[in-house]
Write a protein that holds these residues in place. Structure first.
Motif, PDB file in Angstrom:
ATOM      1  N   SER A 155       0.829  -1.209   0.000  1.00 49.40           N
ATOM      2  CA  SER A 155       0.000   0.000   0.000  1.00 49.40           C
ATOM      3  C   SER A 155       0.863   1.259   0.000  1.00 49.40           C
ATOM      4  O   SER A 155       0.580   2.215  -0.735  1.00 49.40           O
ATOM      5  CB  SER A 155      -0.919   0.004   1.221  1.00 49.40           C
ATOM      6  OG  SER A 155      -1.783  -1.095   1.190  1.00 49.40           O
ATOM      7  N   ALA A 156       1.905   1.261   0.811  1.00 45.01           N
ATOM      8  CA  ALA A 156       2.797   2.428   0.864  1.00 45.01           C
ATOM      9  C   ALA A 156       3.526   2.617  -0.458  1.00 45.01           C
ATOM     10  O   ALA A 156       3.702   3.751  -0.927  1.00 45.01           O
ATOM     11  CB  ALA A 156       3.800   2.273   2.005  1.00 45.01           C
ATOM     12  N   GLU A 173       1.863   6.670  -6.815  1.00 43.56           N
ATOM     13  CA  GLU A 173       0.753   7.520  -7.253  1.00 43.56           C
ATOM     14  C   GLU A 173       0.994   8.994  -6.956  1.00 43.56           C
ATOM     15  O   GLU A 173       0.246   9.841  -7.425  1.00 43.56           O
ATOM     16  CB  GLU A 173      -0.553   7.064  -6.600  1.00 43.56           C
ATOM     17  CG  GLU A 173      -1.087   5.769  -7.176  1.00 43.56           C
ATOM     18  CD  GLU A 173      -1.460   5.881  -8.651  1.00 43.56           C
ATOM     19  OE1 GLU A 173      -1.963   6.934  -9.078  1.00 43.56           O
ATOM     20  OE2 GLU A 173      -1.228   4.900  -9.380  1.00 43.56           O
ATOM     21  N   SER A 174       2.016   9.311  -6.171  1.00 41.23           N
ATOM     22  CA  SER A 174       2.379  10.711  -5.907  1.00 41.23           C
ATOM     23  C   SER A 174       3.220  11.199  -7.074  1.00 41.23           C
ATOM     24  O   SER A 174       4.389  10.857  -7.185  1.00 41.23           O
ATOM     25  CB  SER A 174       3.173  10.816  -4.605  1.00 41.23           C
ATOM     26  OG  SER A 174       2.424  10.344  -3.539  1.00 41.23           O
ATOM     27  N   LEU A 231      -4.817  -1.369 -14.934  1.00 41.23           N
ATOM     28  CA  LEU A 231      -6.230  -1.427 -15.332  1.00 41.23           C
ATOM     29  C   LEU A 231      -7.119  -0.533 -14.481  1.00 41.23           C
ATOM     30  O   LEU A 231      -8.052   0.080 -14.977  1.00 41.23           O
ATOM     31  CB  LEU A 231      -6.739  -2.869 -15.228  1.00 41.23           C
ATOM     32  CG  LEU A 231      -6.020  -3.911 -16.072  1.00 41.23           C
ATOM     33  CD1 LEU A 231      -6.499  -5.298 -15.725  1.00 41.23           C
ATOM     34  CD2 LEU A 231      -6.231  -3.609 -17.551  1.00 41.23           C
ATOM     35  N   ALA A 232      -6.839  -0.473 -13.185  1.00 45.82           N
ATOM     36  CA  ALA A 232      -7.752   0.181 -12.257  1.00 45.82           C
ATOM     37  C   ALA A 232      -7.240   1.501 -11.710  1.00 45.82           C
ATOM     38  O   ALA A 232      -8.008   2.247 -11.110  1.00 45.82           O
ATOM     39  CB  ALA A 232      -8.058  -0.765 -11.097  1.00 45.82           C
ATOM     40  N   GLY A 233      -5.964   1.777 -11.839  1.00 48.73           N
ATOM     41  CA  GLY A 233      -5.412   2.993 -11.262  1.00 48.73           C
ATOM     42  C   GLY A 233      -5.246   2.877  -9.754  1.00 48.73           C
ATOM     43  O   GLY A 233      -4.988   1.789  -9.230  1.00 48.73           O
ATOM     44  N   ARG A 258       1.533   3.899 -19.094  1.00 50.74           N
ATOM     45  CA  ARG A 258       1.366   5.112 -18.291  1.00 50.74           C
ATOM     46  C   ARG A 258       0.299   4.826 -17.259  1.00 50.74           C
ATOM     47  O   ARG A 258      -0.778   4.313 -17.579  1.00 50.74           O
ATOM     48  CB  ARG A 258       0.940   6.266 -19.183  1.00 50.74           C
ATOM     49  CG  ARG A 258       0.885   7.570 -18.465  1.00 50.74           C
ATOM     50  CD  ARG A 258       0.636   8.679 -19.448  1.00 50.74           C
ATOM     51  NE  ARG A 258       0.674   9.936 -18.727  1.00 50.74           N
ATOM     52  CZ  ARG A 258      -0.083  10.964 -19.026  1.00 50.74           C
ATOM     53  NH1 ARG A 258      -0.933  10.882 -20.014  1.00 50.74           N
ATOM     54  NH2 ARG A 258       0.016  12.075 -18.344  1.00 50.74           N
ATOM     55  N   PRO A 259       0.549   5.124 -15.992  1.00 48.00           N
ATOM     56  CA  PRO A 259      -0.438   4.825 -14.953  1.00 48.00           C
ATOM     57  C   PRO A 259      -1.745   5.557 -15.183  1.00 48.00           C
ATOM     58  O   PRO A 259      -1.752   6.708 -15.622  1.00 48.00           O
ATOM     59  CB  PRO A 259       0.220   5.304 -13.652  1.00 48.00           C
ATOM     60  CG  PRO A 259       1.636   5.562 -13.981  1.00 48.00           C
ATOM     61  CD  PRO A 259       1.735   5.762 -15.455  1.00 48.00           C
TER      62      PRO A 259
END
Length: 196
Positions: free
Chosen positions: A58-59, A65-66, A130-132, A191-192
């Motif tokens: 998770s971290a 994602e930052s 797929l989900a971000g 690309r995310p």
């Protein structure tokens, strides 16, 4: 490179997550919890160590994602390889913690921490394409599937579960390597997705 580290918050998030994982390893050791099962109709004895990689995954996803989208879209910046290196460093850190805990505490379940972190990290990266950001739930869903559906009536884990299998299980080790490799390939080539 410092802008990338600050943008990812890697200097704060990931050392704290590794410290948390170390504390959890020291606390749970070889603790076994009785968890419910849909297939057996009874309880499954599950080692608590199976759930320790979840906060680290998770971290890592929170760190990945930052982003500074404008800066990262510039073609001159090698962001994806840096992210892949960060991912490998986190998995390597988990493996070191697990091996160190096994050496100090003689904890048979701590040895699997690196393998299990590699598998869950690879799974999270594949789902992320797929989900971000909701991919943060992938390790939790996988652990829930193991708890409720992963054991037969004799208490043996199914081949697909990976996490509860023995540390010398070649199927689990191969699955972890392939899943992490697939996750890294996805991380390097796509690309995310952003939250919509």
């Amino acid at each position: 490179m410092w802008w990338w580290t600050k943008a990812r918050r890697a200097h704060a998030l990931l050392p704290a997550a590794l410290a948390l994982v170390t504390v959890l390893v020291l606390l749970v050791r070889d603790t076994v919890a009785q968890m419910p099962s849909f297939l057996t109709g009874g309880d499954n004895p599950m080692t608590a160590m199976l759930f320790v990689p979840v906060p680290l995954c998770s971290a890592l996803l929170m760190s990945l994602e930052s982003r500074l989208l404008a800066a990262e879209d510039a073609s001159a910046r090698p962001v994806r390889p840096l992210d892949a290196g960060l991912t490998l460093a986190v998995v390597g850190g988990a493996a070191v913690v697990g091996l160190g805990a096994d050496a100090v505490l003689d904890s048979g379940t701590a040895v699997d921490l690196g393998r299990n972190t590699a598998f869950l990290t690879g799974l999270t990266l594949c789902v992320r394409a797929l989900a971000g950001p909701p991919a943060v739930l992938a390790p939790v869903v996988w652990c829930a599937a193991i708890v409720f559906l992963g054991f037969d009536r004799s208490g043996h884990p199914a081949f697909w579960t990976v996490l509860p299998r023995a540390h010398d299980d070649s199927v689990a080790a191969t699955a972890a390597v392939l899943t992490l490799s697939a996750g890294l390939a996805v991380q390097l080539c796509t690309r995310p997705r952003t939250a919509s």
